[in-house]
Write a protein that holds these residues in place. Structure first.
Motif, PDB file in Angstrom:
ATOM      1  N   LEU A 133      11.189  11.826 -18.807  1.00  0.00           N
ATOM      2  CA  LEU A 133      10.957  11.000 -17.561  1.00  0.00           C
ATOM      3  C   LEU A 133       9.808  11.738 -16.778  1.00  0.00           C
ATOM      4  CD1 LEU A 133      14.544  10.055 -16.522  1.00  0.00           C
ATOM      5  CD2 LEU A 133      12.634   8.320 -17.192  1.00  0.00           C
ATOM      6  N   SER A 136       6.543  11.017 -18.649  1.00  0.00           N
ATOM      7  CA  SER A 136       6.380   9.716 -18.310  1.00  0.00           C
ATOM      8  C   SER A 136       5.391   9.406 -16.980  1.00  0.00           C
ATOM      9  CB  SER A 136       7.419   8.842 -18.450  1.00  0.00           C
ATOM     10  OG  SER A 136       6.958   7.434 -18.346  1.00  0.00           O
ATOM     11  N   ASN A 137       6.337   9.797 -16.017  1.00  0.00           N
ATOM     12  CA  ASN A 137       5.602   9.847 -14.536  1.00  0.00           C
ATOM     13  C   ASN A 137       4.424  10.528 -14.378  1.00  0.00           C
ATOM     14  OD1 ASN A 137       7.857   8.154 -13.913  1.00  0.00           O
ATOM     15  ND2 ASN A 137       9.175   9.843 -13.366  1.00  0.00           N
ATOM     16  N   GLY A 140       1.583   8.791 -16.802  1.00  0.00           N
ATOM     17  CA  GLY A 140       1.343   7.389 -16.923  1.00  0.00           C
ATOM     18  C   GLY A 140       1.851   6.946 -18.185  1.00  0.00           C
ATOM     19  N   ILE A 141       2.472   7.599 -19.088  1.00  0.00           N
ATOM     20  CA  ILE A 141       2.850   6.986 -20.452  1.00  0.00           C
ATOM     21  C   ILE A 141       4.270   6.350 -20.297  1.00  0.00           C
ATOM     22  CG2 ILE A 141       3.275   7.798 -22.724  1.00  0.00           C
ATOM     23  CD1 ILE A 141       1.534  10.320 -22.143  1.00  0.00           C
ATOM     24  N   LYS A 142       4.423   5.232 -21.024  1.00  0.00           N
ATOM     25  CA  LYS A 142       5.837   4.653 -20.982  1.00  0.00           C
ATOM     26  C   LYS A 142       6.604   5.457 -21.699  1.00  0.00           C
ATOM     27  CE  LYS A 142       7.714  -0.010 -22.487  1.00  0.00           C
ATOM     28  NZ  LYS A 142       7.587  -1.008 -23.122  1.00  0.00           N
ATOM     29  N   TYR A 143       7.807   5.516 -20.979  1.00  0.00           N
ATOM     30  CA  TYR A 143       8.846   6.321 -21.579  1.00  0.00           C
ATOM     31  C   TYR A 143       8.992   6.198 -22.919  1.00  0.00           C
ATOM     32  CZ  TYR A 143      13.749   7.910 -21.795  1.00  0.00           C
ATOM     33  OH  TYR A 143      14.921   8.759 -22.206  1.00  0.00           O
ATOM     34  N   THR A 144       9.094   5.275 -23.567  1.00  0.00           N
ATOM     35  CA  THR A 144       9.626   5.090 -25.009  1.00  0.00           C
ATOM     36  C   THR A 144       8.363   5.642 -25.729  1.00  0.00           C
ATOM     37  OG1 THR A 144       8.798   2.728 -24.912  1.00  0.00           O
ATOM     38  CG2 THR A 144      11.067   3.124 -24.925  1.00  0.00           C
ATOM     39  N   TYR A 145       7.067   5.924 -25.487  1.00  0.00           N
ATOM     40  CA  TYR A 145       5.990   6.296 -26.189  1.00  0.00           C
ATOM     41  C   TYR A 145       5.633   7.921 -26.041  1.00  0.00           C
ATOM     42  CZ  TYR A 145       4.895   1.478 -26.840  1.00  0.00           C
ATOM     43  OH  TYR A 145       4.999   0.148 -27.375  1.00  0.00           O
ATOM     44  N   VAL A 146       6.709   8.418 -25.192  1.00  0.00           N
ATOM     45  CA  VAL A 146       6.347   9.749 -24.617  1.00  0.00           C
ATOM     46  C   VAL A 146       6.254  10.775 -25.749  1.00  0.00           C
ATOM     47  CG1 VAL A 146       7.236  12.032 -23.394  1.00  0.00           C
ATOM     48  CG2 VAL A 146       6.880   9.847 -22.297  1.00  0.00           C
ATOM     49  N   LYS A 149       3.769   9.998 -28.681  1.00  0.00           N
ATOM     50  CA  LYS A 149       2.282  10.858 -28.055  1.00  0.00           C
ATOM     51  C   LYS A 149       1.958  12.225 -27.847  1.00  0.00           C
ATOM     52  CE  LYS A 149       0.822   6.237 -26.129  1.00  0.00           C
ATOM     53  NZ  LYS A 149      -0.349   6.192 -26.754  1.00  0.00           N
TER      54      LYS A 149
END
Length: 463
Positions: A133, A136-137, A140-146, A149
């Motif tokens: 999380l 992600s915050n 700025g990456i969507k949680y499911t893609y952390v 990536k």
């Protein structure tokens, strides 16, 4: 904590390998047991500790490769904290101990990264939900893609660095192995009818704690050794059964040990137990003699499987051509796991990066065959690797009955003979090996009792 130069050199080496951009490292926070003020025993992220040496919650760090700067983000303790915890060092003083001069409050991390969001930012795949999380915050990456990536370049650079252990690391692992010796010999001396498994598990965890260490993973100790990761300690030891104990210590600097022994309850192996135990011991000793730089662990795993299959064939449990049996995976009924894995600051070293990055590479790929697919380490061994050597033979009733119902590998498995082994349990024998210039050595000042006589004598000494 090691000398300041150790951490500075590691970070410089990593920056040189990654070449450009920012590297973001999040330390672990405390994890609540049942309320925020009541937490589990703290465990720092291994990579953070490897690079920065700090074993406290609430820290993050950034390495700016392009500008040659390093930053630690954390908050100083306030008086309300100090009342409960005692006097605490300042963040700048902690950072100075590991060679970092730039510090900022933790809340500044967000704005710092926002100002650099157009640059390449490397991070590792997080394994705790709160850090997923946070990334992600922060980025700025969507949680499911952390996780997907995460930086492969950073992963590969760290695997390359951490796979070959420095002399100071080897010494710390050796200390952890010495604690494991005390843990295992304590378990053996307690291995008598009527003793509860939880009493022994508690006693050997206490051995680790009393030496300033903790356990490197939840203790596996059970008469049902056919269950590979059996963390249930509900049984009462019964004469004629085997107690499998798989445990290790995590020392003050975070380095681990991982050893397994199998003991006859009461101190005497039966004839049947000796036969199976002797096969596993032969495999263990053979691999110890063969492990050296240049050998792939996948090849050694298959050698171990052939020796095991030959031994089981001599007992009438397996049959047919041993080479073919191993080729098709029939032996995996009895050893459905790999021969070993990397070990260091994590008992399965760097597993959070992804097993295939650690144990495999472009030249050695993971198999999809049952049993062989579970081999965590297949790649070529190199000097200063620390690995486990843990062959085993298990009689798993559910798996045996499933394969029998499917008429699986009937050319290689004598299912009628297996009726006599359904209540056997399992045998595993595991040592921690340091790969040396021409071979390997078992880590620890003394090898944990392993021959039939040594184990029996140790158990009897506890009467």
């Amino acid at each position: 904590m090691f000398d300041t130069k150790v951490y500075k050199n590691r970070r410089q080496k990593l920056a040189t390998a990654v070449k450009k951009g920012l590297m973001l490292f999040l330390g672990n926070d405390e994890s609540p047991m049942n309320a925020t003020a009541n937490t589990y025993r703290y465990r720092q992220d291994s990579t953070f500790r490897y690079l920065f040496g700090i074993n406290s919650p609430g820290f993050a760090a950034v390495i700016d490769i392009d500008n040659g700067k390093e930053y630690i983000f954390a908050n100083d303790f306030e008086i309300d904290d100090i009342i409960w915890m005692g006097t605490q060092p300042k963040v700048k003083d902690i950072a100075a101990q590991v060679g970092v001069n730039e510090t900022m409050p933790l809340k500044k991390l967000d704005s710092f990264l926002s100002q650099n969001i157009d640059r390449e930012i490397h991070y590792l795949p997080p394994y705790r939900a709160n850090n997923i999380l946070r990334i992600s915050n922060l980025l700025g990456i969507k949680y499911t893609y952390v996780q997907s990536k995460a930086s492969e370049k950073l992963i590969k650079a760290l695997v390359d660095m951490r796979s070959k252990k420095e002399a100071i690391e080897i010494e710390e692992i050796r200390k952890a192995c010495n604690i494991a010796y005390d843990m295992h010999t304590t378990a053996m001396r307690m291995c008598h009818p009527g003793v509860s498994e939880r009493e022994i598990a508690g006693a050997i965890e206490g051995v680790a704690l009393s030496q300033g260490a903790g356990i490197s993973f939840p203790i596996i100790l059970s008469q049902n050794g056919q269950t590979l990761h059996n963390h249930s300690h509900d049984g009462i030891l019964t004469k004629g059964r085997l107690m499998l104990t798989d445990c290790g210590a995590e020392g003050l600097t975070g380095y681990a040990s991982d050893c397994t022994r199998t003991s006859p309850v009461g101190g005497e192996f039966t004839t049947k137990q000796k036969e199976i135990y002797s096969i596993v011991l032969k495999v263990n000793n053979t691999i110890k003699d063969l492990a050296r730089p240049g050998e792939t662990y996948k090849k050694l795993h298959l050698i171990a499987c052939k020796i095991m299959a030959e031994g089981l064939k001599d007992l009438g449990i397996m049959k047919g051509d041993v080479e073919n049996a191993v080729k098709v995976g029939a032996h995996a009924l009895f050893m459905p796991h790999g021969l070993g894995h990397m070990m260091g600051m994590d008992v399965h070293d760097m597993e959070d990066y992804g097993e295939d990055y650690v144990g495999y590479n472009d030249k050695v790929k993971r198999s999809e065959q049952f049993g062989l697919a579970y081999l965590r380490l297949g790649r070529k061994l190199e000097e200063d690797f620390v690995i486990t050597n843990e062959p085993g033979i298990y009689f798993i009733p559910d798996l045996i009955n499933l394969w029998k119902s499917e008429n699986k590998f009937t050319d290689f498995i004598n299912y009628d003979k297996l009726n006599d082994y359904l209540d056997f349990g399992g045998v595993r024998l595991e040592d921690d090996l340091l790969i040396t210039k021409k071979g390997c050595e078992i880590l620890g000042d003394k090898r944990i009792p392993i021959t039939i006589d040594e184990v029996q004598d140790c158990i009897k000494s506890g009467r």
